[in-house]
Scaffold this motif. Structure first.
Motif, PDB file in Angstrom:
ATOM      1  N   HIS A 172      53.425  -7.951   5.355  1.00 55.71           N
ATOM      2  CA  HIS A 172      54.880  -8.095   5.146  1.00 55.71           C
ATOM      3  C   HIS A 172      55.161  -9.439   4.765  1.00 55.71           C
ATOM      4  O   HIS A 172      56.223  -9.929   4.406  1.00 55.71           O
ATOM      5  CB  HIS A 172      55.618  -7.749   6.575  1.00 55.71           C
ATOM      6  CG  HIS A 172      55.859  -6.252   6.753  1.00 55.71           C
ATOM      7  ND1 HIS A 172      54.750  -5.257   7.014  1.00 55.71           N
ATOM      8  CD2 HIS A 172      57.161  -5.661   6.791  1.00 55.71           C
ATOM      9  CE1 HIS A 172      55.312  -4.247   7.170  1.00 55.71           C
ATOM     10  NE2 HIS A 172      56.717  -4.325   6.855  1.00 55.71           N
ATOM     11  N   LEU A 173      54.245 -10.463   5.309  1.00 58.59           N
ATOM     12  CA  LEU A 173      54.335 -11.842   4.891  1.00 58.59           C
ATOM     13  C   LEU A 173      54.121 -12.231   3.367  1.00 58.59           C
ATOM     14  O   LEU A 173      54.226 -13.050   2.859  1.00 58.59           O
ATOM     15  CB  LEU A 173      53.638 -12.840   5.687  1.00 58.59           C
ATOM     16  CG  LEU A 173      53.930 -12.688   7.230  1.00 58.59           C
ATOM     17  CD1 LEU A 173      53.536 -13.771   7.904  1.00 58.59           C
ATOM     18  CD2 LEU A 173      55.664 -13.129   7.155  1.00 58.59           C
ATOM     19  N   ASP A 179      49.632 -18.221   1.443  1.00 55.19           N
ATOM     20  CA  ASP A 179      49.382 -19.215   2.374  1.00 55.19           C
ATOM     21  C   ASP A 179      49.984 -18.996   3.714  1.00 55.19           C
ATOM     22  O   ASP A 179      49.592 -19.642   4.635  1.00 55.19           O
ATOM     23  CB  ASP A 179      49.580 -20.766   1.824  1.00 55.19           C
ATOM     24  CG  ASP A 179      50.922 -20.766   1.764  1.00 55.19           C
ATOM     25  OD1 ASP A 179      51.735 -19.988   1.453  1.00 55.19           O
ATOM     26  OD2 ASP A 179      51.141 -22.209   1.729  1.00 55.19           O
ATOM     27  N   LEU A 180      50.818 -18.153   3.617  1.00 54.36           N
ATOM     28  CA  LEU A 180      51.791 -18.153   5.013  1.00 54.36           C
ATOM     29  C   LEU A 180      51.356 -17.328   6.172  1.00 54.36           C
ATOM     30  O   LEU A 180      51.512 -17.922   7.146  1.00 54.36           O
ATOM     31  CB  LEU A 180      53.325 -17.724   4.509  1.00 54.36           C
ATOM     32  CG  LEU A 180      54.170 -17.581   5.613  1.00 54.36           C
ATOM     33  CD1 LEU A 180      54.665 -19.200   5.790  1.00 54.36           C
ATOM     34  CD2 LEU A 180      55.806 -16.796   5.088  1.00 54.36           C
ATOM     35  N   TYR A 181      50.729 -16.294   5.816  1.00 52.59           N
ATOM     36  CA  TYR A 181      49.895 -15.550   7.056  1.00 52.59           C
ATOM     37  C   TYR A 181      48.950 -16.570   7.684  1.00 52.59           C
ATOM     38  O   TYR A 181      49.229 -16.471   8.940  1.00 52.59           O
ATOM     39  CB  TYR A 181      49.597 -14.206   6.638  1.00 52.59           C
ATOM     40  CG  TYR A 181      48.596 -13.537   7.727  1.00 52.59           C
ATOM     41  CD1 TYR A 181      49.307 -12.905   8.763  1.00 52.59           C
ATOM     42  CD2 TYR A 181      47.242 -13.760   7.702  1.00 52.59           C
ATOM     43  CE1 TYR A 181      48.415 -12.491   9.905  1.00 52.59           C
ATOM     44  CE2 TYR A 181      46.282 -13.233   8.531  1.00 52.59           C
ATOM     45  CZ  TYR A 181      46.955 -12.632   9.654  1.00 52.59           C
ATOM     46  OH  TYR A 181      46.271 -12.023  10.698  1.00 52.59           O
ATOM     47  N   PRO A 182      48.145 -16.866   7.037  1.00 53.08           N
ATOM     48  CA  PRO A 182      46.977 -17.926   7.846  1.00 53.08           C
ATOM     49  C   PRO A 182      47.940 -19.129   8.490  1.00 53.08           C
ATOM     50  O   PRO A 182      47.428 -19.367   9.641  1.00 53.08           O
ATOM     51  CB  PRO A 182      46.573 -18.472   6.815  1.00 53.08           C
ATOM     52  CG  PRO A 182      46.358 -17.377   5.690  1.00 53.08           C
ATOM     53  CD  PRO A 182      47.619 -16.876   5.747  1.00 53.08           C
ATOM     54  N   TRP A 187      49.520 -20.810  14.038  1.00 55.62           N
ATOM     55  CA  TRP A 187      50.746 -21.546  14.943  1.00 55.62           C
ATOM     56  C   TRP A 187      50.689 -20.447  16.143  1.00 55.62           C
ATOM     57  O   TRP A 187      50.750 -20.862  17.164  1.00 55.62           O
ATOM     58  CB  TRP A 187      51.819 -21.500  14.075  1.00 55.62           C
ATOM     59  CG  TRP A 187      52.833 -22.247  14.513  1.00 55.62           C
ATOM     60  CD1 TRP A 187      53.207 -22.701  15.860  1.00 55.62           C
ATOM     61  CD2 TRP A 187      53.967 -22.646  13.764  1.00 55.62           C
ATOM     62  NE1 TRP A 187      54.020 -23.616  15.903  1.00 55.62           N
ATOM     63  CE2 TRP A 187      54.665 -23.631  14.861  1.00 55.62           C
ATOM     64  CE3 TRP A 187      54.424 -22.467  12.385  1.00 55.62           C
ATOM     65  CZ2 TRP A 187      55.940 -24.293  14.407  1.00 55.62           C
ATOM     66  CZ3 TRP A 187      55.605 -23.160  12.053  1.00 55.62           C
ATOM     67  CH2 TRP A 187      56.385 -23.998  13.033  1.00 55.62           C
ATOM     68  N   ALA A 188      50.479 -19.006  16.015  1.00 54.68           N
ATOM     69  CA  ALA A 188      50.529 -18.309  16.997  1.00 54.68           C
ATOM     70  C   ALA A 188      49.516 -18.304  18.088  1.00 54.68           C
ATOM     71  O   ALA A 188      49.573 -18.503  19.278  1.00 54.68           O
ATOM     72  CB  ALA A 188      50.693 -16.884  16.627  1.00 54.68           C
TER      73      ALA A 188
END
Length: 296
Positions: A172-173, A179-182, A187-188
């Motif tokens: 979905h990302l 680079d957004l999912y990693p 961050w999580a």
């Protein structure tokens, strides 16, 4: 620019309401599908919906929302799906906290507006993972941003479940950049960590805060896709695990793990602190706490 976001704020609030409605329907459908197992004789769970209200110090209208809670269902032992839209002026402690996060101008104009959805599900079956999800938009006359994510909290871990949860979020990302999912996964992992236990509270997920690239539409689209990822990431896991037989030892493991969840939410969670500090309905803010927990 921030003063011109009234339409955008209304659009975001309407989206959070739509997402809430979709999740409530999907969770009640899960209850209807549960026709086997030791507690299948219970009535299929349904959400009780209560209006919530934020109390402004001067008694003025400060917004509110809907608290939707299901208790003692066939699948869900307790699940809450809350939405709220609150506004007004931040009290000095909240102003100070915002200033410490780098929000400009709070000492000159403490007005704010915030809207979002927050969900926590605690399951009857210890083999079915607990889960948290929230997305939100925050506005002041000086800045705006989005935040949120979701993370899985199994007390009995299955590697395949963890993989499915993360793969669905990654998919979905993907339209928003490779680079957004990693980045949001890392961050999580950092955010949902319990320092005094030296461990994560679950198996992670995705998380972001203070998201403002300067392109409101793009940041809102990302926030929507974080919300859209939730049901396909979570519901198949519950369909897979909800009929698994459990033992008293499994239930004990679940209750101890819930203690970790409670500790995190009461000590570290930024949303809990903000909700209580700004006068929102305490029952709605603390909806995330499990119905039963155990400490050793």
């Amino acid at each position: 620019m921030t003063e011109m976001l009234e339409n955008e704020r209304n659009t975001a609030a309407a989206w959070f309401k739509t997402l809430r409605d979709d999740i409530v329907s999907a969770f009640e459908a899960l209850e209807d599908r549960q026709t086997a197992g030791p507690i299948a004789h219970l009535p299929a769970g349904r959400f009780e919906v209560t209006n919530t209200k934020r109390d402004a110090e001067d008694g003025s209208d400060a917004g509110g929302g809907l608290m939707s809670v299901m208790r003692s269902g066939r699948v869900f032992e307790k699940v809450g799906v809350n939405i709220s839209t609150v506004y007004g002026a931040l009290a000095p402690p909240a102003q100070k906290a915002m200033a410490a996060r780098g929000v400009p101008g709070m000492d000159r104009d403490p007005r704010f507006w915030a809207s979002g959805i927050s969900l926590v599900a605690h399951m009857q079956n210890p083999h079915a993972p607990a889960v948290h999800m929230n997305t939100r938009m925050f506005w002041t006359p000086h800045a705006w941003w989005f935040g949120g994510g979701s993370d899985l909290n199994p007390c009995i871990e299955y590697a395949a479940d963890t993989q499915h949860f993360h793969d669905t979020q990654k998919a979905h990302l993907a339209p928003h950049g490779d680079d957004l999912y990693p980045k949001l996964k890392e961050w999580a992992d950092e955010y949902f960590y319990i320092p005094h236990r030296n461990r994560a509270r679950g198996v992670g997920g995705i998380f972001m805060d203070d998201r403002n690239t300067g392109d409101w539409a793009a940041d809102f689209a990302l926030t929507q896709d974080i919300g859209r990822a939730f049901l396909p990431a979570f519901v198949p896991l519950i369909d897979l695990r909800r009929d698994t037989a459990w033992t008293d030892a499994d239930k004990d493991t679940q209750l101890i793990h819930r203690g970790l969840y409670a500790e995190y939410n009461l000590v570290y969670d930024r949303g809990t602190k903000f909700g209580l500090a700004t006068g929102h309905d305490a029952n709605a803010v603390l909806m995330s706490l499990p119905p039963l927990a155990k400490w050793i």
